[in-house]
Enzyme design. Structure first.
Site, PDB file in Angstrom:
ATOM      1  N   ARG A   2       0.821  -1.217   0.000  1.00  0.00           N
ATOM      2  CA  ARG A   2       0.000   0.000   0.000  1.00  0.00           C
ATOM      3  C   ARG A   2       0.854   1.266   0.000  1.00  0.00           C
ATOM      4  NH1 ARG A   2      -5.576  -0.630   1.103  1.00  0.00           N
ATOM      5  NH2 ARG A   2      -6.120  -2.737   0.465  1.00  0.00           N
TER       6      ARG A   2
ATOM      7  N   ARG B 165      -3.206   6.367  -0.929  1.00  0.00           N
ATOM      8  CA  ARG B 165      -3.379   6.623   0.499  1.00  0.00           C
ATOM      9  C   ARG B 165      -2.643   7.834   1.036  1.00  0.00           C
ATOM     10  NH1 ARG B 165      -4.414   1.420   4.226  1.00  0.00           N
ATOM     11  NH2 ARG B 165      -6.412   0.989   3.275  1.00  0.00           N
TER      12      ARG B 165
ATOM     13  N   ARG C 172      -6.135  11.749  -8.238  1.00  0.00           N
ATOM     14  CA  ARG C 172      -7.346  10.919  -8.169  1.00  0.00           C
ATOM     15  C   ARG C 172      -8.632  11.740  -8.034  1.00  0.00           C
ATOM     16  NH1 ARG C 172      -8.760   6.514  -5.287  1.00  0.00           N
ATOM     17  NH2 ARG C 172     -10.787   7.460  -5.574  1.00  0.00           N
TER      18      ARG C 172
ATOM     19  N   ASP D 119      -6.302  -3.116  -7.813  1.00  0.00           N
ATOM     20  CA  ASP D 119      -6.970  -3.653  -6.626  1.00  0.00           C
ATOM     21  C   ASP D 119      -7.276  -5.116  -6.879  1.00  0.00           C
ATOM     22  OD1 ASP D 119      -8.273  -2.628  -3.930  1.00  0.00           O
ATOM     23  OD2 ASP D 119      -9.592  -4.139  -4.770  1.00  0.00           O
TER      24      ASP D 119
ATOM     25  N   TYR E 108     -15.128 -11.512  -0.328  1.00  0.00           N
ATOM     26  CA  TYR E 108     -15.872 -10.323  -0.781  1.00  0.00           C
ATOM     27  C   TYR E 108     -17.114 -10.721  -1.567  1.00  0.00           C
ATOM     28  CZ  TYR E 108     -12.130  -7.291   0.800  1.00  0.00           C
ATOM     29  OH  TYR E 108     -11.237  -6.627   1.592  1.00  0.00           O
TER      30      TYR E 108
HETATM   31  O1  1CP Z   1       0.158   0.479  -3.023  1.00  0.00           O
HETATM   32  C1  1CP Z   1      -0.341  -0.604  -3.240  1.00  0.00           C
HETATM   33  O2  1CP Z   1      -0.201  -1.576  -2.463  1.00  0.00           O
HETATM   34  C2  1CP Z   1      -1.067  -0.843  -4.568  1.00  0.00           C
HETATM   35  C3  1CP Z   1      -2.446  -0.724  -4.558  1.00  0.00           C
HETATM   36  C4  1CP Z   1      -3.400  -1.692  -3.911  1.00  0.00           C
HETATM   37  C5  1CP Z   1      -3.275  -3.043  -3.538  1.00  0.00           C
HETATM   38  C6  1CP Z   1      -2.051  -3.918  -3.567  1.00  0.00           C
HETATM   39  C7  1CP Z   1      -4.725  -1.306  -3.670  1.00  0.00           C
HETATM   40  C8  1CP Z   1      -5.268   0.035  -3.947  1.00  0.00           C
HETATM   41  N1  1CP Z   1      -5.407  -2.392  -3.224  1.00  0.00           N
HETATM   42  C9  1CP Z   1      -4.551  -3.468  -3.111  1.00  0.00           C
HETATM   43  C10 1CP Z   1      -4.881  -4.847  -2.724  1.00  0.00           C
HETATM   44  C11 1CP Z   1      -6.056  -5.070  -1.863  1.00  0.00           C
HETATM   45  N2  1CP Z   1      -7.313  -4.550  -1.983  1.00  0.00           N
HETATM   46  C12 1CP Z   1      -6.082  -6.002  -0.810  1.00  0.00           C
HETATM   47  C13 1CP Z   1      -4.921  -6.868  -0.429  1.00  0.00           C
HETATM   48  C14 1CP Z   1      -3.895  -6.112   0.327  1.00  0.00           C
HETATM   49  C15 1CP Z   1      -4.234  -5.771   1.746  1.00  0.00           C
HETATM   50  O3  1CP Z   1      -4.577  -6.677   2.521  1.00  0.00           O
HETATM   51  O4  1CP Z   1      -4.119  -4.585   2.086  1.00  0.00           O
HETATM   52  C16 1CP Z   1      -7.364  -5.987  -0.245  1.00  0.00           C
HETATM   53  C17 1CP Z   1      -7.870  -6.810   0.907  1.00  0.00           C
HETATM   54  C18 1CP Z   1      -8.139  -5.064  -1.001  1.00  0.00           C
HETATM   55  C19 1CP Z   1      -9.553  -4.743  -0.805  1.00  0.00           C
HETATM   56  C20 1CP Z   1      -9.728  -3.303  -0.514  1.00  0.00           C
HETATM   57  N3  1CP Z   1      -9.656  -2.337  -1.479  1.00  0.00           N
HETATM   58  C21 1CP Z   1      -9.913  -2.680   0.723  1.00  0.00           C
HETATM   59  C22 1CP Z   1     -10.018  -3.393   2.084  1.00  0.00           C
HETATM   60  C23 1CP Z   1     -11.419  -3.387   2.590  1.00  0.00           C
HETATM   61  C24 1CP Z   1     -11.642  -4.351   3.741  1.00  0.00           C
HETATM   62  O5  1CP Z   1     -12.164  -5.445   3.494  1.00  0.00           O
HETATM   63  O6  1CP Z   1     -11.293  -4.009   4.875  1.00  0.00           O
HETATM   64  C25 1CP Z   1      -9.974  -1.303   0.492  1.00  0.00           C
HETATM   65  C26 1CP Z   1     -10.202  -0.201   1.506  1.00  0.00           C
HETATM   66  C27 1CP Z   1      -9.805  -1.110  -0.903  1.00  0.00           C
HETATM   67  C28 1CP Z   1      -9.746   0.196  -1.636  1.00  0.00           C
HETATM   68  C29 1CP Z   1      -8.394   0.572  -2.070  1.00  0.00           C
HETATM   69  N4  1CP Z   1      -7.556  -0.210  -2.850  1.00  0.00           N
HETATM   70  C30 1CP Z   1      -6.396   0.479  -3.111  1.00  0.00           C
HETATM   71  C31 1CP Z   1      -6.506   1.770  -2.480  1.00  0.00           C
HETATM   72  C32 1CP Z   1      -5.473   2.850  -2.560  1.00  0.00           C
HETATM   73  C33 1CP Z   1      -7.754   1.799  -1.826  1.00  0.00           C
HETATM   74  C34 1CP Z   1      -8.316   2.937  -0.997  1.00  0.00           C
HETATM   75  C35 1CP Z   1      -9.389   3.660  -1.695  1.00  0.00           C
HETATM   76  C36 1CP Z   1      -9.024   4.969  -2.319  1.00  0.00           C
HETATM   77  O7  1CP Z   1      -7.889   5.461  -2.272  1.00  0.00           O
HETATM   78  O8  1CP Z   1      -9.982   5.566  -2.875  1.00  0.00           O
END
Ligand code: 1CP
Length: 358
Positions: A36, A40, A49, A85, A160
């Site tokens: 991540r 963020r 964004r 994602d 999910y």
């Molecule tokens: O920087 C990075 O790591 C690249 C971007 C990335 C990655 C690797 C994003 C962008 N998502 C992910 C993978 C991801 N997505 C995982 C596996 C990694 C982990 O455990 O952190 C999971 C579980 C998700 C699902 C997801 N997408 C969540 C979790 C929700 C929950 O169940 O608690 C969330 C909040 C997202 C949204 C998301 N994905 C990525 C970002 C930057 C965001 C935040 C939203 C935004 O910025 O608008």
């Protein structure tokens, strides 16, 4: 090289610390990237964004490339992680899914019955927008900076789909697993080609390593993991293994599962922040022999200030060295033990990277 091996037409990296470490060679410096790291915490991310939904941004080649590169430019990390994602392959296949700000992936219709599973779309081909984005990223990265592609593992994706969104306890998922195991196995089997095709598409476009995120596997007992999840993650890693690039396997809270997860076949095991690396290595080596470790700074430590942060980084490096000296691990890639927390200050990430490198 086995007859099955299909080396992809990838660029040649030159002493890339992450790839060297993943291959069990001595890197020129301790390699580090942060889960991540893209998005963020970065003000430049919030700016580009603005007004664009999370999932739309994952299908815009220039934008996804820019966001992927932002943390590399800023922090001097040794790898970029593709901005995407885990639900992108589902969206590309035609599944109705949105990422709701502050919540996460939410499905138009949850997958609960045998019929729902049979109707779940499968990703048959590649994802051209992501491939174009990868091309732009590779043009900017130096030949010592790796690009890591990724996918969600079938259990985490299934959670999910079955819950319909983020879940605290994964109760509907476990209910299907135990109450209707045939439907559960059908769902897992149906997710495999979508995940494999998404990874093949990224590999064709030139990524240098892959990470399989089984973020929520830590909610399972070892028994359930082995019966209901491991065969499918193994199949995916086996398919990817034909392309001869380093494979990383990670889940949160998986201390009790490290041995079982190591059987799925990755070269590198990501370790959650709750388990000391030397202990993690013992658990992995006892089942699968020594592997490369990745991890495992508690992301909350990025809020603690320089002195405690330095102490923790030194402890983690020393534990990795203990594991290597004992023959329980063959290398170490520094990372967090889960993703960067949303309120982390960007400058504190840069400082952590410089401490890790020094
Ligand atoms: O920087 C990075 O790591 C690249 C971007 C990335 C990655 C690797 C994003 C962008 N998502 C992910 C993978 C991801 N997505 C995982 C596996 C990694 C982990 O455990 O952190 C999971 C579980 C998700 C699902 C997801 N997408 C969540 C979790 C929700 C929950 O169940 O608690 C969330 C909040 C997202 C949204 C998301 N994905 C990525 C970002 C930057 C965001 C935040 C939203 C935004 O910025 O608008």
């Amino acid at each position: 090289m086995s007859a099955l091996t299909i080396p992809a037409a990838r660029r040649t990296l030159n002493n890339a610390p992450i790839i060297d470490a993943a291959n069990g060679k001595t890197p020129t410096r301790t390699p580090v990237w942060f889960m991540r790291q893209a998005g963020r915490s970065l003000p430049e991310y919030k700016k580009v964004r603005e007004g664009i939904s999370m999932l739309d941004s994952c299908f815009m080649p220039e934008l996804l490339a820019e966001i992927t590169l932002q943390p590399v430019r800023r922090h001097d990390v040794d790898a970029a992680i593709l901005f995407s994602d885990i639900v992108v392959p589902l969206r590309a296949a035609g599944v109705g899914v949105e990422i709701v700000a502050g919540r996460g992936p939410v499905l138009d219709a949850p997958v609960r019955s045998r019929e729902d599973v049979l109707n779940l779309p499968v990703l048959e081909g590649n994802v051209p927008e992501v491939e174009q984005g990868i091309g732009i990223i590779l043009d900017e990265l130096s030949d010592s900076q790796a690009l890591i592609g990724f996918a969600g593992a079938p259990f985490t994706l299934a959670s999910y789909l079955v819950e319909g969104g983020p879940s605290k306890n994964h109760e509907k998922t476990k209910a299907m697993m135990h109450g209707d195991p045939e439907t559960w196995h059908a769902l897992m089997a149906r997710l495999v080609p979508t995940i494999v095709n998404s990874l093949k598409s990224q590999i064709d476009a030139g990524i240098d390593a892959v990470q399989l995120f089984d973020s929520w596997a830590g909610f399972l007992t070892e028994r359930d993991y082995t019966e209901f999840v491991l065969p499918y993650s193994t199949e995916i890693l086996e398919e990817v293994g034909k392309y001869q690039l380093p494979r990383i396997h990670f889940g949160v809270g998986t201390g009790e599962l490290l041995g079982a997860m190591s059987k799925a076949g990755s070269e590198v095991m990501g370790v959650d922040w709750r388990v000391p690396l030397d202990k993690a290595a013992e658990r992995i080596a006892a089942v699968s022999g020594p592997k490369v470790l990745q991890g495992n700074l508690d992301p909350a430590l990025l809020f603690a200030g320089r002195a405690p942060l330095t102490k923790e980084i030194e402890r983690i490096k020393a534990e990795a060295q203990t594991a290597i000296d004992a023959g329980h691990a063959t290398g170490h890639i520094f990372n967090l033990g889960h993703g960067v927390l949303p309120n982390t200050v960007a400058e504190d990430i840069t400082e952590a990277v410089s401490i890790i490198h020094s």
